[in-house]
Write an enzyme that holds these catalytic residues in place. Structure first.
Site, PDB file in Angstrom:
ATOM      1  N   ASP A  66     -10.637   3.027   4.420  1.00 18.36           N
ATOM      2  CA  ASP A  66     -11.012   1.611   4.376  1.00 18.36           C
ATOM      3  C   ASP A  66     -12.530   1.423   4.314  1.00 18.36           C
ATOM      4  O   ASP A  66     -13.009   0.342   3.970  1.00 18.36           O
ATOM      5  CB  ASP A  66     -10.487   0.889   5.624  1.00 18.36           C
ATOM      6  N   LYS A  92       0.844  -1.206   0.000  1.00 22.32           N
ATOM      7  CA  LYS A  92       0.000   0.000   0.000  1.00 22.32           C
ATOM      8  C   LYS A  92       0.875   1.251   0.000  1.00 22.32           C
ATOM      9  O   LYS A  92       0.603   2.218  -0.713  1.00 22.32           O
ATOM     10  CB  LYS A  92      -0.931  -0.008   1.220  1.00 22.32           C
ATOM     11  N   GLN A 140      -4.072  -0.762   9.895  1.00 23.49           N
ATOM     12  CA  GLN A 140      -4.022  -2.137   9.404  1.00 23.49           C
ATOM     13  C   GLN A 140      -4.550  -3.102  10.476  1.00 23.49           C
ATOM     14  O   GLN A 140      -4.110  -3.076  11.625  1.00 23.49           O
ATOM     15  CB  GLN A 140      -2.573  -2.498   9.032  1.00 23.49           C
TER      16      GLN A 140
END
Ligand code: NAP
Length: 284
Positions: A116, A49, A93
């Site tokens: 997200d 990412k 994460q």
């Protein structure tokens, strides 16, 4: 005739090119990724990412915290990032170490910075049919269907898996696109019978080869999301023999994975637009 492969890598590259141009036009887009601990799989995902974000011209801040970091420390960091004028998007994460409540951290991210799409405000808006930030993996599945000319309208879609990250949002996006949606999970009585009726299948389980050729309707579009590392390499949820029956199939790897990264970058651009008022983010 074998299935046409839905080339996620090629489409992701094209989307990343578009995102790069949009970022250049915006001038500055800031994304913070937060990794707590040293889980090897999470480390790989963050590296991918970070690299993709940097290549696209995003000012990507790579924040790494020790595995023993407390929940309060992570929450304080998230609050700082919420207030940080240089940061448009925040990604924490998952999974987090066991001493940290993931729900509390997910809820702490400012919804307009939640690239997200996991915050309940974003999940709720997706449920209501007014999507804002949407989880990248299911968004990538929808982009692949569109690229290969599959309109979900009126089709039977079966989603296998009901996680908040993939299964549920995939089902909501398909519903919004007017598919007739069935969600299957570990308690589904007859998975094969459900899948056999499907024109579109999203397999997001994490059990290699759980979707076999005999379960697939000839000509169906199959999106393989499940990803398991085995001694023989990376395996998807879809058995390779499905290619003899399906009309369209994502390769594994090279299908849904690269799309996830591309759609995350799109989310970062969206977050930058929200913060600049170029796109409306409705507040409560
Ligand atoms: P998850 O939270 O573990 O969810 C798995 C889902 O599969 C659950 O809803 C579970 O049902 C269901 N399931 C388990 N065994 C089943 C069975 N025998 N029959 C039918 N359903 C079954 O996983 P996730 O986060 O959604 O991820 C799913 C997979 O996608 C993983 O392999 C992950 O690594 C992969 N993934 C790939 C990408 C990508 O970019 N390609 C992105 C994210 C995740 P219950 O709810 O009843 O337990």
């Amino acid at each position: 005739m074998p299935a046409t492969l839905m080339d996620g890598k090629a489409l992701a590259e094209r989307l990343r090119g578009e995102v790069t141009r949009e970022i250049a036009a915006l001038g500055h887009v800031g994304l913070a990724t937060v990794l707590v601990g040293d889980d090897p799989a999470s480390d790989v995902y963050i590296r991918l990412k970070q690299r993709a974000a940097t290549e696209a011209g995003i000012d990507a801040r790579d924040i790494r915290l020790d595995a023993s970091t407390s929940e309060d420390e992570v929450l304080a960091l998230v609050h700082d990032l919420n207030d940080d004028a240089e940061i448009d998007g925040i990604l924490v994460q998952l999974p987090l170490p066991s001493q940290i409540d993931e729900t509390r951290v997910t809820y702490a991210v400012a919804p307009h910075k939640d690239v997200d799409g996991f915050h309940p405000v974003n999940a709720g808006n997706l449920y209501l049919g007014t999507p804002l930030h949407v989880p990248a993996t299911p968004a990538g599945c929808m982009a692949l269907l569109a690229e290969y000319g599959v309109d979900p309208k009126g089709k039977n879609a079966v989603v296998i898996g009901r996680s908040e990250i993939v299964g549920r949002p995939a089902a909501m996006l398909l519903l919004q696109a007017h598919a007739t949606v069935t969600i299957c999970h570990s308690r589904t009585a007859d998975l094969a019978a459900e899948v056999r009726r499907a024109d579109i299948v999203v397999a997001a389980v994490g059990v290699p080869g759980i979707v076999t050729a005999d379960m697939v309707k000839p000509g169906a579009a199959i999106l393989d999301v499940g990803l398991t590392r085995t001694e023989e390499g990376i395996r998807g949820d879809v058995d390779p023999a499905v290619a003899d029956v399906a009309g369209l199939l994502t390769p594994m790897p090279g299908g849904t994975g690269p799309m996830t990264i591309a759609l995350l970058l799109e989310s970062a651009v969206k977050a930058a637009r929200y913060r600049r008022g170029l796109l409306a983010y409705p507040t409560l």
